[in-house]
Design a protein around this motif. Structure first.
Motif, PDB file in Angstrom:
ATOM      1  N   HIS A  79      -7.051  -3.633  -5.261  1.00  0.00           N
ATOM      2  CA  HIS A  79      -6.204  -4.561  -5.492  1.00  0.00           C
ATOM      3  C   HIS A  79      -5.229  -4.190  -6.867  1.00  0.00           C
ATOM      4  O   HIS A  79      -5.808  -3.751  -7.652  1.00  0.00           O
ATOM      5  CB  HIS A  79      -6.360  -6.335  -5.641  1.00  0.00           C
ATOM      6  N   TYR A 185      -6.582  -4.053   1.638  1.00  0.00           N
ATOM      7  CA  TYR A 185      -6.029  -4.489   0.194  1.00  0.00           C
ATOM      8  C   TYR A 185      -4.478  -4.430   0.090  1.00  0.00           C
ATOM      9  O   TYR A 185      -3.956  -3.383   0.455  1.00  0.00           O
ATOM     10  CB  TYR A 185      -6.609  -3.689  -0.763  1.00  0.00           C
ATOM     11  N   GLY A 186      -3.932  -5.424  -0.409  1.00  0.00           N
ATOM     12  CA  GLY A 186      -2.347  -5.495  -0.643  1.00  0.00           C
ATOM     13  C   GLY A 186      -1.742  -5.573   0.594  1.00  0.00           C
ATOM     14  O   GLY A 186      -0.504  -5.571   0.540  1.00  0.00           O
TER      15      GLY A 186
END
Length: 269
Positions: A79, A185-186
């Motif tokens: 992240h 992630y993200g």
């Protein structure tokens, strides 16, 4: 770790409002303190706090890999907030100019989303996870505010460009990590399962391009251009050999800042 959450932080519940209030009060108080305190004392306090924050960041990253806390979707440090956990201490300890500009842009935009709209589930130990969340995200606001409005560091167009390139580089790394692990992630590799603000930006992968353009526009027009205009008006000098920031010295300081800190910071740009 496949067990269900122990609980969830209620957005704009009492604990959320308490943390928002604390962040605002701490930011204002520390800016005033930094502007009224001799530079050597401020630098020393930043270094000590930075080392403490770095130690905590190492601890929390390691915690995520422990058997009781491991979760492929959360434990890998991919992240932006995971990277920011380490960028902030570098900015505090060394005042490296690249770290200052990344802390400024990430902390007051990407990190701000997590402060205003937290989505936090507790899995192992509620008090620890609660405070770790707010240590990371609260510091992501307070530290760049103190560096910019307290110590007088101002981003330049070159600083904006360097921060943006680093942001894209981290996105590529996280995207690759997602491909290898199946994580997201993200939300770089697919849209969130439920409704989110990303729905307003179109489907994946369109929203990635829209996000990139929005970030560039906000960073340039809101977070860089006003400082550039101000610094041109007042003739604020470039600070550091790569021209990533200018520095308007606090009222109690002249240009002759601590030589040791200046030398250390310049070598870290």
């Amino acid at each position: 770790m496949d067990s269900p959450p122990l609980g969830r932080m209620t957005p704009y519940g009492l604990e959320h409002w308490c943390m928002l209030t604390l962040i605002v009060v701490a930011s204002v108080a520390l800016v005033l303190w930094a502007r009224r305190t001799p530079g050597e004392r401020v630098d020393r306090a930043l270094r000590i706090s930075g080392w403490l924050l770095l130690g905590n960041s190492v601890f929390w990253t390691a915690w995520g890999f422990m058997p009781w806390a491991w979760n492929i979707d959360e434990s890998l440090p991919l992240h932006y907030s995971d990277a920011l956990r380490f960028v902030l201490p570098v900015a505090m300890i060394t005042q490296a100019r690249w770290a200052i500009v990344v802390a400024y842009y990430w902390g007051l935009t990407l990190n701000l989303q997590s402060v205003l709209t937290p989505d936090v589930n507790y899995f192992v130990w509620v008090p620890l996870e609660f405070f770790q969340y707010w240590i990371a995200h609260g510091a992501g606001i307070v530290v760049p505010v103190v560096l910019v409005w307290g110590l007088g560091y101002r981003p330049t167009w070159r600083g904006f460009a360097v921060a943006y390139v680093i942001t894209l580089g981290w996105a590529v790394m996280a995207f690759t990590g997602n491909l290898l692990t199946g994580a997201n992630y993200g939300y770089l590799n697919r849209a969130p399962a439920g409704p989110s603000i990303l729905d307003l930006l179109g489907p994946w992968p369109q929203y990635l391009l829209v996000e990139a353009l929005l970030i560039a526009a906000v960073w340039a027009l809101v977070m860089t251009w006003p400082w550039v205009l101000r610094d041109r008006r007042y003739g604020t000098a470039l600070d550091g050999k790569h021209g990533l920031v200018r520095r308007a010295h606090p009222p109690h300081e002249g240009p002759g800042r601590s030589a040791a800190v200046e030398s250390q910071a310049s070598s870290s740009t």
